[in-house]
Design a protein around this motif. Sequence first.
Motif, mmCIF file in Angstrom:
data_model
loop_
_atom_site.group_PDB
_atom_site.id
_atom_site.type_symbol
_atom_site.label_atom_id
_atom_site.label_comp_id
_atom_site.label_asym_id
_atom_site.label_seq_id
_atom_site.Cartn_x
_atom_site.Cartn_y
_atom_site.Cartn_z
ATOM 1 N N ASP A 105 -7.934 24.392 -91.787
ATOM 2 C CA ASP A 105 -8.554 24.542 -90.737
ATOM 3 C C ASP A 105 -8.420 23.715 -89.503
ATOM 4 O O ASP A 105 -8.404 24.119 -88.404
ATOM 5 N N HIS A 109 -7.601 25.204 -86.049
ATOM 6 C CA HIS A 109 -8.523 24.381 -85.026
ATOM 7 C C HIS A 109 -7.427 23.649 -83.414
ATOM 8 O O HIS A 109 -7.707 24.106 -82.962
ATOM 9 N N SER A 113 -7.775 25.778 -80.103
ATOM 10 C CA SER A 113 -8.449 24.331 -79.343
ATOM 11 C C SER A 113 -8.066 23.141 -79.097
ATOM 12 O O SER A 113 -6.609 23.383 -79.742
ATOM 13 N N TRP A 275 -15.055 17.035 -82.803
ATOM 14 C CA TRP A 275 -14.430 17.887 -82.068
ATOM 15 C C TRP A 275 -14.495 19.383 -83.979
ATOM 16 O O TRP A 275 -14.496 20.542 -83.499
ATOM 17 N N ALA A 278 -17.929 20.576 -83.935
ATOM 18 C CA ALA A 278 -18.380 22.181 -83.350
ATOM 19 C C ALA A 278 -17.685 23.192 -83.111
ATOM 20 O O ALA A 278 -18.043 24.393 -83.087
ATOM 21 N N ASN A 279 -16.101 23.035 -83.649
ATOM 22 C CA ASN A 279 -15.165 24.327 -84.461
ATOM 23 C C ASN A 279 -15.922 24.725 -85.500
ATOM 24 O O ASN A 279 -16.140 25.717 -85.690
ATOM 25 N N ASN A 280 -16.350 24.093 -85.979
ATOM 26 C CA ASN A 280 -17.107 24.615 -87.821
ATOM 27 C C ASN A 280 -18.250 25.305 -87.775
ATOM 28 O O ASN A 280 -18.602 26.461 -88.231
ATOM 29 N N ALA A 281 -19.243 24.770 -86.324
ATOM 30 C CA ALA A 281 -20.727 25.844 -85.810
ATOM 31 C C ALA A 281 -20.218 27.077 -85.544
ATOM 32 O O ALA A 281 -21.366 27.742 -85.925
ATOM 33 N N LYS A 282 -18.811 27.278 -85.866
ATOM 34 C CA LYS A 282 -18.999 29.001 -84.709
ATOM 35 C C LYS A 282 -18.518 29.620 -86.200
ATOM 36 O O LYS A 282 -18.370 31.234 -86.234
ATOM 37 N N ARG A 283 -18.296 29.168 -87.124
ATOM 38 C CA ARG A 283 -18.035 29.824 -88.538
ATOM 39 C C ARG A 283 -19.253 29.174 -89.960
ATOM 40 O O ARG A 283 -18.651 30.080 -90.633
ATOM 41 N N SER A 284 -19.603 28.385 -90.696
ATOM 42 C CA SER A 284 -20.287 27.791 -90.793
ATOM 43 C C SER A 284 -21.554 27.803 -89.920
ATOM 44 O O SER A 284 -21.840 26.855 -89.244
ATOM 45 N N ILE A 285 -23.179 27.901 -91.214
ATOM 46 C CA ILE A 285 -23.666 27.160 -90.709
ATOM 47 C C ILE A 285 -24.715 26.388 -91.723
ATOM 48 O O ILE A 285 -25.645 25.848 -92.037
#
Length: 423
Positions: A105, A109, A113, A275, A278-285
């Motif tokens: 990941d 990322h 990004s 960083w 913020a990116n993981n928040a798009k793929r996991s709750i």
Amino acid sequence: MTTELSTDALAGLLDQARQDYAALAARGLKLDLTRGKPAPEQLDLSEDLLSLPGGRYTSADGTDVRNYGGLQGLAELREIFAEVLQVPAGQLLAAGNSSLELMHDCLVHAMLSVVPGAESHWVDQERLAFLCPVPGYDRHFALCERFGIEMIPVPMTDAGPDMDVVERLVAEDAGIKGIWCVPKYSNPSGVSYSDETVARLARMETAAPDFRIFWDNAYAAHHLTDEPVEIADLLGACASAGHADRAFVFGSTSKITAAGAGVAFFGSSPANVQWLLANNAKRSIGPDKVNQLRHVLFLRDADGVRAHMERQRALLQPKFETVQRILESELGGTGLASWTVPKGGYFVTLEVPEGCAKEVVARAGQAGVVLTPAGATHPYGDDPQDATIRIAPSYPGLAELEQAILGLTACVRLVGYEKLLAA
């Protein structure tokens, strides 16, 4: 490879090696030394983990771990592993069961990004390369191949990667964005990085402003002797050198508790942690916090990790001693091989005469002893010397392991003496 033996003496040794190999092949063995997996007995040490959390579903801060959220992971688990991984708990992230996923990941990322300090996405840059200490970990190399990242081999020394080579390359080439490191009990050599190596990695000047050290501390607690090796704190060294964002630290419980149901960790500077979050928040709750709570209740604290790893060591140490005993008895003094004597980790590296590793592995496989493919320890599966073989002693039982190493040494003698007589 040279020898002072006469042709007749070599012929006699080769004849004995052929007899030993024929006897090996006749046994019909089916032994596998390909991966460094925990043995069932090691996994049994964590059996109580699977009965937890035993009706308790609340973390120390009152969070119901059965529900969504908590992307950084349970604070109490991060506290336990902060010491083990040398990362402040506030800069540590507890995730799912695989540190390899976190490395994957981070690469994705970084390509899609902008990492702190970068001028653009990595995927938009003209060239993207990583330094790869060799021998090294094949799954690191596979990630680079997956994303088309060029791999530049760097020789390993007894103190870690050859820092003269590393410093020269990163100073002159802005396309080099990172280096793979297994800093303690390296896969597969067992080398641990010296304090000076850590300091040089932290302070070196790099042409790429967004250079990253992928610090895969997979064997942070995996000792095999009474004198545990300790390595310097890379994250602290980077911060002191003015390169706070340089290090990505990875670790997991995969070879501590249940390999298929562990917890992985990411540690870095506050900027890098934000960083990644913020990116993981798009793929996991949020990660599996029930499993994280299980680990908190089972391990309790850093001392609990150390005590558990002593039980692991009691199972692993006899296997590594068996490997050393047989290698010495069968190959010592022959001039056909050298090998590492690791103080921790999961592997022994066997070096055979140049041009022999693939043939040794092939002959072993034909006789029922399956080894990691020769070349796997180098980028693109290409060992230029064709000399390095990785031995993974952890999974077989002692009796099977003894048969496998005896079989391997028979193949080394067979191939080695054939080569000497053909010279």
